[in-house]
Motif scaffolding. Structure first.
Motif, mmCIF file in Angstrom:
data_model
loop_
_atom_site.group_PDB
_atom_site.id
_atom_site.type_symbol
_atom_site.label_atom_id
_atom_site.label_comp_id
_atom_site.label_asym_id
_atom_site.label_seq_id
_atom_site.Cartn_x
_atom_site.Cartn_y
_atom_site.Cartn_z
ATOM 1 N N HIS A 47 0.796 -1.217 0.000
ATOM 2 C CA HIS A 47 0.000 0.000 0.000
ATOM 3 C C HIS A 47 0.836 1.279 0.000
ATOM 4 C CE1 HIS A 47 0.423 -1.847 3.976
ATOM 5 N NE2 HIS A 47 0.633 -0.635 4.426
ATOM 6 N N ASP B 266 -0.648 -1.737 -4.544
ATOM 7 C CA ASP B 266 -1.941 -2.363 -4.261
ATOM 8 C C ASP B 266 -3.019 -1.928 -5.238
ATOM 9 O OD1 ASP B 266 -2.192 0.230 -3.437
ATOM 10 O OD2 ASP B 266 -2.897 -0.226 -1.403
ATOM 11 N N CYS C 185 -4.020 1.198 -5.773
ATOM 12 C CA CYS C 185 -4.663 2.455 -5.392
ATOM 13 C C CYS C 185 -3.983 3.644 -6.071
ATOM 14 C CB CYS C 185 -4.617 2.649 -3.882
ATOM 15 S SG CYS C 185 -5.664 1.502 -2.962
#
Length: 449
Positions: free
Chosen positions: A193, A215, A217
């Motif tokens: 992340h 991840d 994102c």
């Protein structure tokens, strides 16, 4: 043009939570920015950050090798200004002051040409508080009896009791990150992340609008600040302005009695041999660094044929560096020369061609701010470096700093990647980790992060 900044609404994304990233987050939070996100592939303190160290030298005046890109007056003013402000930060800033130890230092060399350079750069006169050291007995007397037991063959140097010492690097780095978080910055650390895999670009303007993490994102921002150190070239074409370069360190386990004897010592630094500082309180380990111009890790991209130095983490050091550590110990502290290592690792930084910092908006991506190029002397500025990066983002950076720290790919044209950049030691050449075979790494019992 990038959108105007408003501390209450503007989103700021910082890539990297090492020395410069944590300092930048801290100073932006102190300025009232309410939407700060910091991404890093490792938890704080990152095991690959140069700042994740038990101690680092705090020098009383800047010693800068290589030519600056601005005028000579710029260079002198910038280095002095940063030195003064950083020292004030170490002494007065509540986040950092507990980690500064003004113990003094011993500076030395062996080769006549290096002694002469020290005389030019340090100006070691009695009026400035220096005491000349010309024989082994003089060196030994700078520390309590039983610490320095060597013969110091050929050493020439000086001792200064004030104006320098050491700082607890890991604690200072962690304190900066924690205070930034307390003031509202959001730290996203750890893989996947926090691991940035690419910058995001606006399809119309080409400006940077954030970053994507492993991840999947996306993190959009009004300003993106790259403080990724030696890993910055993996995110952006730096036009050969950064050379990721590594150094080596090892720890020796001390007994409680030895740790007590080695408390409040001046730093000892031979610019050809290496340096050491007192043991840390937690592990009672003495850090020793051999001195050399550094290691690169040259890798060629098969698609582009571009050659670059690629950082990697390893808690071992090449045996040739172990030899350097032990040779240094034999000259200064032979009673410790054969003690096994309790810990070892390589430590990465990124050299610019002139060793001046690179703190600048990107010329093609105005919402992208660069805070990179520590060049081996970037940690000492952790109390204030984020202030300068924040000033750059806000368009307030002093014009002399702007000139010295600008985006300057012209300085890297035809760059000599083997340039030692004013560093000494070992074989006096920049080495390549690719030349170190697997069996040529020092083994450390129970290596830890």
């Amino acid at each position: 043009m990038p959108t105007p900044l408003d501390p209450t609404t503007s989103k700021i994304l910082i890539i990297g939570c090492g020395t410069w990233g944590s300092s930048t987050a801290l100073h932006l939070a102190r300025r009232g920015y309410k939407h700060i996100t910091v991404l890093d592939p490792y938890e704080v303190p990152s095991p690959i950050s140069a700042g994740n160290d038990i101690n680092k030298i705090a020098r009383g005046r800047s010693r800068h090798s290589g030519s600056f890109s601005g005028t000579e007056d710029d260079a002198v003013w910038v280095s002095e200004e940063v030195r003064i402000k950083a020292t004030e930060g170490w002494m007065k800033d509540p986040v950092f002051k507990d980690y500064y130890h003004e113990t003094g230092y011993v500076i030395a060399a062996t080769k006549p040409e290096n002694v002469r350079e020290l005389e030019e750069t340090e100006r070691p006169t009695p009026e400035r508080g220096f005491v000349e050291l010309s024989d082994a007995e003089a060196f030994r007397k700078t520390m309590p009896e039983g610490v320095l037991t060597g013969d110091f063959p050929g050493w020439k140097g000086w001792y200064k009791a004030t104006g320098a010492g050491w700082v607890h690097a890991r604690k200072a780095l962690t304190a900066a990150a924690n205070e930034a978080e307390r003031l509202g910055a959001k730290l996203i650390c750890g893989s996947p992340h926090g691991r940035v895999i690419e910058l995001l670009f606006d399809s119309d303007s080409g400006d940077v609008i954030g970053a994507k993490t492993a991840d999947g994102c996306t993190h959009t921002a009004d300003r993106t600040i790259v403080c990724a150190g030696a890993n910055a070239p993996q995110l952006l074409d730096m036009k050969d302005q950064l050379r990721p370069t590594a150094w080596t360190l090892a720890h020796l386990k001390m007994t409680p009695e030895e740790a007590n004897l080695y408390t409040n010592l001046p730093v000892l630094f031979n610019v050809e041999r290496g340096f050491f500082m007192e043991p840390d309180e937690e592990n009672q380990e003495l850090k020793i660094c051999d001195e050399h111009p550094g290691y690169c890790n040259w890798v060629t991209d098969p698609k582009t044929n571009h050659r670059s130095s690629m950082p990697f983490a390893r808690h071992q050091i090449p045996r040739i560096s172990e030899k350097g550590v032990r040779e240094f110990l034999r000259e200064a502290m032979p009673h410790l020369a054969d003690r096994p290592f309790a810990f070892a690792r390589i430590c990465w930084c990124a050299d610019t061609p002139d060793r001046a910092f690179l703190i600048s908006p990107h010329p093609d991506h105005p919402s992208l701010i660069l805070g990179v190029g520590g060049s081996g002397h970037g940690f000492m500025q952790i109390p204030v470096i984020g202030q300068y990066i924040a000033d750059c983002m806000e368009g307030k950076l002093d014009e002399r700093m702007t000139r010295s720290w600008r985006w300057r790919p012209e300085t890297a044209v035809g760059r000599d990647w083997t340039d030692t950049q004013g560093r000494f030691g070992g074989s006096d050449v920049v080495m390549d980790f690719q030349d170190v075979k697997e069996g040529e790494w020092t083994r450390v019992a129970n290596p830890r992060l």
